[in-house]
Design an enzyme around this catalytic site. Structure first.
Site, PDB file in Angstrom:
ATOM      1  CG  ASP A 140      -6.194  10.441  -0.046  1.00 55.63           C
ATOM      2  OD1 ASP A 140      -4.980  10.438  -0.267  1.00 55.63           O
ATOM      3  OD2 ASP A 140      -6.691  10.145   1.064  1.00 55.63           O
ATOM      4  CE  LYS A 166      -8.295   4.230  -6.993  1.00 55.38           C
ATOM      5  NZ  LYS A 166      -8.186   2.826  -6.813  1.00 55.38           N
ATOM      6  CG  MET A 203      -3.001  -0.834  -0.789  1.00 54.63           C
ATOM      7  SD  MET A 203      -1.833   0.328  -1.506  1.00 54.63           S
ATOM      8  CE  MET A 203      -0.354  -0.032  -0.572  1.00 54.63           C
TER       9      MET A 203
HETATM   10  N1  SAH Z   1      -1.898   5.027   5.132  1.00 52.78           N
HETATM   11  C1  SAH Z   1      -2.923   4.026   5.296  1.00 52.78           C
HETATM   12  C2  SAH Z   1      -2.827   2.937   4.278  1.00 52.78           C
HETATM   13  C3  SAH Z   1      -2.981   3.404   2.875  1.00 52.78           C
HETATM   14  S1  SAH Z   1      -2.905   2.107   1.683  1.00 52.78           S
HETATM   15  C4  SAH Z   1      -2.866   3.491   6.734  1.00 52.78           C
HETATM   16  O1  SAH Z   1      -1.945   3.765   7.471  1.00 52.78           O
HETATM   17  O2  SAH Z   1      -3.828   2.817   7.133  1.00 52.78           O
HETATM   18  C5  SAH Z   1      -4.597   1.705   1.511  1.00 52.78           C
HETATM   19  C6  SAH Z   1      -4.871   0.345   2.086  1.00 52.78           C
HETATM   20  O3  SAH Z   1      -5.004   0.447   3.486  1.00 52.78           O
HETATM   21  C7  SAH Z   1      -6.162  -0.270   1.648  1.00 52.78           C
HETATM   22  O4  SAH Z   1      -6.023  -0.914   0.400  1.00 52.78           O
HETATM   23  C8  SAH Z   1      -6.422  -1.263   2.743  1.00 52.78           C
HETATM   24  O5  SAH Z   1      -5.635  -2.404   2.584  1.00 52.78           O
HETATM   25  C9  SAH Z   1      -5.910  -0.524   3.951  1.00 52.78           C
HETATM   26  N2  SAH Z   1      -6.971   0.166   4.697  1.00 52.78           N
HETATM   27  C10 SAH Z   1      -7.057   1.458   4.975  1.00 52.78           C
HETATM   28  N3  SAH Z   1      -8.127   1.725   5.721  1.00 52.78           N
HETATM   29  C11 SAH Z   1      -8.741   0.545   5.932  1.00 52.78           C
HETATM   30  C12 SAH Z   1      -9.910   0.156   6.645  1.00 52.78           C
HETATM   31  N4  SAH Z   1     -10.668   1.044   7.295  1.00 52.78           N
HETATM   32  N5  SAH Z   1     -10.249  -1.149   6.657  1.00 52.78           N
HETATM   33  C13 SAH Z   1      -9.503  -2.055   6.011  1.00 52.78           C
HETATM   34  N6  SAH Z   1      -8.393  -1.737   5.322  1.00 52.78           N
HETATM   35  C14 SAH Z   1      -8.009  -0.450   5.292  1.00 52.78           C
END
Ligand code: SAH
Length: 519
Positions: free
Chosen positions: A44, A66, A180
């Site tokens: 994704d 998306k 998020m």
């Molecule tokens: N499974 C993922 C999170 C998925 S939810 C994890 O463990 O990181 C998606 C959210 O993760 C985004 O809206 C943001 O808040 C955060 N996120 C993921 N990658 C990011 C990054 N490189 N920098 C900042 N926020 C990030």
């Protein structure tokens, strides 16, 4: 019928794996191996181009993120895809950003696998919740400031408000990490202060953490929203609230590396591992490796066979000329193929000399104990031709072992010097790139997310422009080895920079000179 049976025999399976937060080096060894071994990869939006560029181009991939301006593929649809592919007997890698169980809806995907009795494994990933603060110089716990950290979703379920027990969050007195939460930032921060949090509590918003584009805004829980808006922070971003946020002004590091905050696209033949890419990464850059070309040996090669049979029998001095590492490698492979020992060439009448276009090419015969007699100062086919015309003894015979449709500038100086030349094609160049990456790369180039593209030969330029078609090439800064490569890049309107020396050191030096930070 038999085909059907065989399909049934191979048991499908799904690996639910995390790809980490963006930096390709934070991929786990297990996920990296699965990317090579899986039959199909379902990924994704949050997976970085650096990571996607590791997927072999023959691999089947399904994108479920998306599309620009569109809605994401519904979760039920993703579940159906996983079940469908596994039932075909395939090994399916479900690749998710960060960790699959940290707000990754991994649990929901598992439910449908369980229902269909499809075997699975979970491969944890480096979650953004800890890694993004780390890359911003924020330790989520600290003996003096925070004895716990809490990962919270700031995302409202289906139209409703985010339901959070703010007084409970404030009482925790730990570091709060909101994922998020960008669109509900005001609501979150107000909730905390209204529930009694110190209005001067340090807070930070961290965009695109661990990647070249990472940005950090620090303020207080009262002022963060405005500061974030002013900086134009966009998703993906996390919000961190807690005393530890104040440490980042001293502990930041990622963007301070020599090439920190820089992103490069390295084009290269698929077969050669890219030491250039790892050197740039060591200096802090993010590197997308785009295997623009693949070399395909001409095999069997009658012309080479004939040339080898008569080699050393034409003149008193004979030259063997290599113009690329791939060509030199293929030359020695073909000797093996033909069962020819190197000694059988060297015992012939002629005094044998070797020439190579640059140090990278020279390294190939050197590894076999043959040190080239001639490597021109400047890396170009013309320079090689001229140097050779000057150095070779009168009436020498020259065997050029190189690509089909090699440069037209090598041979004329040799002929004018009265040398006899045999041009032996050893391989052809096939252009290729992952189709699914092309769009993304074009968008990144045009929006300035890629600082420069490196080219090591004119054929890599052709491979690149063949793959990333109709892009606005004038936006591209091309760092090229040699004038000829640069001329090819200039043809497409790219802004060129030339490394005269054909060595990785020179190339890295050029890039640091152009894009590095003076420390
Ligand atoms: N499974 C993922 C999170 C998925 S939810 C994890 O463990 O990181 C998606 C959210 O993760 C985004 O809206 C943001 O808040 C955060 N996120 C993921 N990658 C990011 C990054 N490189 N920098 C900042 N926020 C990030």
């Amino acid at each position: 019928m038999e085909m059907e049976n065989r399909q049934k025999e191979k048991k499908g399976k799904v690996w639910l794996a995390g790809a980490g937060p963006g930096d390709g080096a934070l991929l786990t060894l297990k996920t990296a191996r699965l990317m090579e071994q899986a039959d199909v990869i379902v990924y994704d939006a949050l997976i970085s181009a650096e990571i996607l560029s590791r997927i072999p181009e023959t691999k089947e991939v399904i994108y479920v993120g998306k599309h620009a301006g569109n809605h994401p593929v519904p979760q039920e649809e993703i579940n159906r895809i996983l079940v469908r592919e596994a039932k075909k007997g395939k090994h399916v890698l479900r690749l998710k950003g960060g960790d699959p169980f940290v707000f990754g809806r991994g649990g929901e995907e598992l439910e449908s696998l369980l229902q269909e009795k499809i075997p699975f494994e979970i491969v944890p990933g480096v979650t953004s919740a800890a890694a993004v603060p780390a890359y911003a110089g924020i330790p989520v716990t600290h003996r003096d400031y925070a004895s716990s950290f809490h990962v919270i979703t700031g995302h409202a379920r289906k139209g409703g408000k985010v339901e959070l027990d703010f007084p409970a969050l404030v009482r925790l007195d730990g570091t709060l990490v909101f994922l998020m939460g960008l669109s509900s930032m005001e609501f979150l921060l107000n909730g905390l202060t209204e529930a009694g949090m110190d209005p001067d509590m340090p807070a930070a918003v961290l965009e695109n953490g661990t990647s070249a584009g990472q940005r950090r805004v620090t303020a207080t829980v009262t002022t963060l929203k405005e500061a974030s808006d002013r900086a134009g922070i966009k998703t993906p971003a996390i919000i961190v609230v807690g005393k530890v946020c104040a440490l980042s002004s001293r502990m930041h590091w990622a963007e301070d590396r020599v090439l920190g905050g820089r992103q490069f696209l390295v084009t290269r033949p698929r077969q050669s591992s890219s030491s250039l890419a790892s050197r740039l990464r060591d200096l802090g850059a993010q590197v997308i490796e785009m295997p623009a070309i693949r070399t395909e040996p001409i095999c069997p090669n009658e012309r080479l066979k004939k040339a080898l049979e008569t080699f050393g029998m034409h003149a008193a001095q004979e030259w063997l000329v290599f113009t690329s590492p791939a060509g030199a490698d293929i030359f020695f492979d073909q000797l093996m193929e033909l069962g020819m020992d190197l000694r059988s060439l060297l015992v012939r009448r002629a005094e044998v000399r070797i020439a190579a276009i640059g140090s990278g090419t020279a390294a190939v015969p050197e590894k076999r104990g043959l040190i080239p007699d001639l490597v021109p100062q400047v890396y170009s086919a013309a320079a090689l031709g001229e140097a050779l015309a000057e150095t070779a003894a009168e009436g020498s015979h020259v065997t050029v072992a190189r690509a089909e449709k090699g440069s037209e500038e090598l041979i004329p100086p040799l002929l004018s010097a009265g040398l006899s030349v045999e041009d032996v094609p050893l391989y052809r160049t096939v252009y290729e790139t992952h189709p699914f990456l092309r769009e993304q790369i074009r968008e990144m180039l045009e929006s300035g997310k890629i600082d420069a593209v490196t080219f090591t030969s004119a054929s890599t330029v052709r491979g690149f422009t063949g793959a990333v078609k109709d892009a606005d090439y004038t936006k591209i800064r091309a760092v090229c080895i040699g004038e000829q490569t640069a001329a090819e890049a200039a043809k497409h309107g790219m802004r060129i920079q030339v490394s005269e020396q054909a060595s990785m050191d020179a190339m890295v030096g050029k890039i640091v000179e152009l894009f590095g930070k003076n420390r």
